[in-house]
Structure formats: structure tokens, C-alpha cells
Enzyme design. Structure first.
Site, PDB file in Angstrom:
ATOM      1  N   ALA A  33      -7.640   8.648 -12.735  1.00  0.00           N
ATOM      2  CA  ALA A  33      -7.625   7.923 -14.012  1.00  0.00           C
ATOM      3  C   ALA A  33      -7.387   6.439 -13.785  1.00  0.00           C
ATOM      4  O   ALA A  33      -8.044   5.579 -14.371  1.00  0.00           O
ATOM      5  CB  ALA A  33      -6.553   8.497 -14.928  1.00  0.00           C
TER       6      ALA A  33
ATOM      7  N   TRP B  72       0.886   2.074  -8.800  1.00  0.00           N
ATOM      8  CA  TRP B  72       1.186   3.363  -9.420  1.00  0.00           C
ATOM      9  C   TRP B  72       2.530   3.318 -10.145  1.00  0.00           C
ATOM     10  O   TRP B  72       2.633   3.617 -11.336  1.00  0.00           O
ATOM     11  CB  TRP B  72       1.217   4.405  -8.296  1.00  0.00           C
TER      12      TRP B  72
ATOM     13  N   VAL C  94      -1.416   8.368 -15.326  1.00  0.00           N
ATOM     14  CA  VAL C  94      -1.249   7.675 -14.048  1.00  0.00           C
ATOM     15  C   VAL C  94      -1.844   8.464 -12.885  1.00  0.00           C
ATOM     16  O   VAL C  94      -1.613   8.142 -11.731  1.00  0.00           O
ATOM     17  CB  VAL C  94       0.243   7.356 -13.746  1.00  0.00           C
TER      18      VAL C  94
ATOM     19  N   PHE D 245      -4.261   9.450 -10.077  1.00  0.00           N
ATOM     20  CA  PHE D 245      -5.006   8.496  -9.245  1.00  0.00           C
ATOM     21  C   PHE D 245      -6.430   8.258  -9.766  1.00  0.00           C
ATOM     22  O   PHE D 245      -6.877   7.125  -9.894  1.00  0.00           O
ATOM     23  CB  PHE D 245      -5.053   8.978  -7.785  1.00  0.00           C
TER      24      PHE D 245
ATOM     25  N   ARG E 168      -8.210   3.397  -3.036  1.00  0.00           N
ATOM     26  CA  ARG E 168      -9.187   4.058  -2.182  1.00  0.00           C
ATOM     27  C   ARG E 168      -9.121   5.582  -2.300  1.00  0.00           C
ATOM     28  O   ARG E 168     -10.013   6.215  -2.836  1.00  0.00           O
ATOM     29  CB  ARG E 168      -8.959   3.595  -0.734  1.00  0.00           C
TER      30      ARG E 168
ATOM     31  N   LYS F 234       0.801  -1.223   0.000  1.00  0.00           N
ATOM     32  CA  LYS F 234       0.000   0.000   0.000  1.00  0.00           C
ATOM     33  C   LYS F 234       0.839   1.280   0.000  1.00  0.00           C
ATOM     34  O   LYS F 234       0.502   2.277   0.613  1.00  0.00           O
ATOM     35  CB  LYS F 234      -0.991   0.024   1.189  1.00  0.00           C
TER      36      LYS F 234
ATOM     37  N   SER G 143      -4.145   2.626   5.055  1.00  0.00           N
ATOM     38  CA  SER G 143      -4.405   2.046   3.738  1.00  0.00           C
ATOM     39  C   SER G 143      -4.389   0.520   3.792  1.00  0.00           C
ATOM     40  O   SER G 143      -5.231  -0.151   3.193  1.00  0.00           O
ATOM     41  CB  SER G 143      -3.348   2.546   2.756  1.00  0.00           C
TER      42      SER G 143
ATOM     43  N   GLY H  27       1.991   2.570  -3.071  1.00  0.00           N
ATOM     44  CA  GLY H  27       2.025   3.072  -4.442  1.00  0.00           C
ATOM     45  C   GLY H  27       2.632   2.091  -5.419  1.00  0.00           C
ATOM     46  O   GLY H  27       3.145   2.468  -6.474  1.00  0.00           O
ATOM     47  N   THR H  28       2.551   0.810  -5.088  1.00  0.00           N
ATOM     48  CA  THR H  28       3.145  -0.250  -5.928  1.00  0.00           C
ATOM     49  C   THR H  28       2.539  -0.249  -7.331  1.00  0.00           C
ATOM     50  O   THR H  28       3.262  -0.286  -8.340  1.00  0.00           O
ATOM     51  CB  THR H  28       2.897  -1.645  -5.299  1.00  0.00           C
TER      52      THR H  28
ATOM     53  N   HIS I 183       6.835  -7.457  -2.469  1.00  0.00           N
ATOM     54  CA  HIS I 183       6.662  -6.817  -1.158  1.00  0.00           C
ATOM     55  C   HIS I 183       7.643  -7.415  -0.144  1.00  0.00           C
ATOM     56  O   HIS I 183       7.568  -7.114   1.043  1.00  0.00           O
ATOM     57  CB  HIS I 183       5.234  -7.029  -0.629  1.00  0.00           C
TER      58      HIS I 183
END
Length: 299
Positions: free
Chosen positions: A237, A56, A233, A235, A261, A51, A143, A53-54, A113
Site C-alpha cells: 500500500a 514505515w 501501512v 508495504f 524496494r 533503510k 537495502s 523502516g524509517t 539517522h
């Protein structure tokens, strides 16, 4: 239609302690294959505590390398097939290392991760580029809590207060946030091919972070191209984009919470009580006292 890539029958699982890190048995069952994964010199590994921004950064890298050459990828292949999750190993689905081995792209972009000490050795031996994204602990905890509520194959999260304590104790999946962010920060001091990014900086100025990333990767992308990617990219969108928002994954219950979220900095203020915040700050100070790593909890 639900994506056939993920199983439809699922139950909450318990976390088990594996070399001091909380993991689910799906991952540890396949450990030999993960540990012996053969990285290639041009592989790019995206590493994060969950959580942060992976997705992203996965999408940014995918667009940087393949946005122009194969636009059909963007509309037909979900991000988790384009950027395999290395240690994923869930029932009735191909494992992450299997998907990574079958990737036809060059470079292969792979995400993990795993804390730094559990990353397959071949990534370091091959001197692969590693992009690490870190997010402040308070927003990470919030998150992750909402994610564990909606992800039916993670451990039962309990209520927020219980969860926050578990987060502080390092008993959430992939182990303590503190060790994770500090472990990669230490690694960066001796391993120049690691680019350390902050979620907060990305929210504040995505374009500038994209520039730094291109410089690290040795990519010469035009200003127009970077602008186009930054817009794609955003958020909102990505949240609408079926290829990046995980909406086709049946193990995730969007009625509880969406996979993507808010993507904001400072949402922790809507969750932490004054007492929780004081307790957290005290614990944080103790855990982070011997690192030079600094985070912003608001921008």
C-alpha cells in the site's frame, strides 16, 4: 509533476569524516543549527540507521496522531513534509531543522539517522520520546546499496562487493551500522523514554508492534483503528502511495531502483555469495561481541 521541494540539479558527493562519522558536507555545513535545535517535551524523535523502516514508522506515527483529525494531510502532504528529516540540508530546499521548527502539529514527529552521540542534546534534556528501529545488518547493507544506487546525492556506491566492504568498514553515510544500533541499545538502558523496535518483528506481526508502540506512547487506540492503520501501512500500500513512496523526488532515479524496494526479511540471501557471507559473519561476531543486542536475519 516533480515536487519542487527537491532540487533538480544534483551531483554525487563525497563523504567526509565528521567526528568519526561519514557525512556529506550538506549536513555538516549546517551543523551549528542542527546541534542547537530546540526540542520540545512532547516531540517524538524517530531514529534509525538508514533503510531500517524509517518511512514505515513515520507513517504509522503520523496516522496514530493525525489520521482522524486531519485526513487531508494523508492525501496532500508527502511524508517528508509531515515528518521532517532533522539533519537534511540540501540545495534550494528548506532544511530539516527549519521544517521541524515550522511544524504546526502537536506532537511534532521528527526523524533522524544521526548516531546517538550526535543527536541534539535538547531531545535528551527535554526527555522526549524516541522510537528507534533497528534492522539486521545483512538486509540493511543490501537495502542501503540499492538506495545509494538510485539516490543521486549520495556517494557513488560502486559494485556490490565494494559496497559491502565499505558497509563493514563503517564508511557509508551516517557511520557504522554496528555503532549505530548498539549506541541506541546502550542508551535505552539509562533512558526509559526510548522504545527500541526491530524491523523483523514489524514484518512478522505489524499489529502486535503497533500495540507495543501505542502502549509506549500512552495512546489508547481502538482495535478497529489499529487494524485500519496496519492495513494502510502495509508495504504494498505504501509503495503505491505517492505521499509515502518518494516518487516525486527528482534526486531519486526510480529507473535504477524504487525507494521502497522489497521491505522483506532475508533478501540478503539473493546478494551475498558464500565467501561474502562467511567474511561478514566473522567480522560481525567481532564487532558485536560485547553487546546483548540480538538480530534475526530470517523469519
Amino acid at each position: 509533476t516533480k515536487d519542487t521541494f527537491f532540487p533538480c540539479s544534483y551531483t554525487r558527493v563525497e563523504l567526509t569524516d565528521f567526528e568519526g562519522v561519514s557525512l556529506v558536507h550538506f549536513i555538516t555545513d549546517n551543523w551549528e543549527n542542527i546541534k542547537n535545535f530546540k526540542a520540545r517535551p512532547d516531540d517524538i524523535l524517530i531514529a534509525t540507521h538508514p533503510k531500517a523502516g524509517t518511512t514505515w514508522v513515520s507513517y504509522i506515527l503520523d496516522l496514530l496522531y493525525f489520521g482522524n483529525t486531519s485526513p487531508e494531510r494523508q492525501t496532500s502532504l508527502p511524508i517528508y513534509l509531515r515528518v521532517p528529516f532533522l539533519e537534511a540540508n540540501f540545495p534550494e530546499t528548506p532544511s530539516g531543522e527549519d521544517l521541524a521548527n515550522k511544524l504546526a502539529t502537536t506532537p511534532r514527529i521528527i526523524k533522524t539517522h544521526l548516531p546517538v552521540q550526535l543527536v541534539p542534546k535538547s531531545f535528551w534534556e527535554q526527555n522526549c520520546r524516541v522510537v528507534y528501529v533497528a534492522r539486521n545488518a545483512k538486509d540493511s547493507a543490501v537495502s542501503y546499496y540499492h538506495f545509494d544506487r538510485m539516490n543521486m546525492i549520495s556517494a557513488e556506491p560502486g559494485d556490490w562487493n565494494t559496497y559491502l566492504q565499505r558497509f563493514m568498514d563503517g564508511k557509508t553515510m551516517f557511520g557504522p551500522w554496528y555503532n549505530h544500533v548498539c549506541g541506541y541499545w546502550e542508551k535505552k538502558q539509562t533512558y526509559p523514554n526510548l522504545h527500541y523496535m526491530f524491523f523483523e518483528d514489524m514484518v512478522e506481526d505489524t499489529g502486535r508492534q503497533l500495540e507495543h508502540l501505542c502502549s509506549f506512547l500512552g495512546l489508547s487506540t481502538s482495535t478497529e483503528e489499529r487494524k485500519r492503520i496496519t492495513k494502510g501501512v502495509h508495504f504494498d500500500a505504501m509503495k503505491q502511495n505517492k505521499m509515502t513512496n518518494y516518487s516525486a523526488v527528482p534526486v531519486m532515479d526510480f529507473k535504477i531502483s524504487p525507494f521502497m524496494r522489497k521491505g522483506k526479511v532475508g533478501d540478503w540471501k539473493n546478494h551475498f555469495t558464500v565467501a561474502q557471507n562467511e567474511q561478514f559473519d566473522k567480522h560481525y561476531k567481532e564487532k558485536m561481541k560485547s553487546t546483548t543486542l540480538q538480530f534475526r536475519t530470517q523469519i
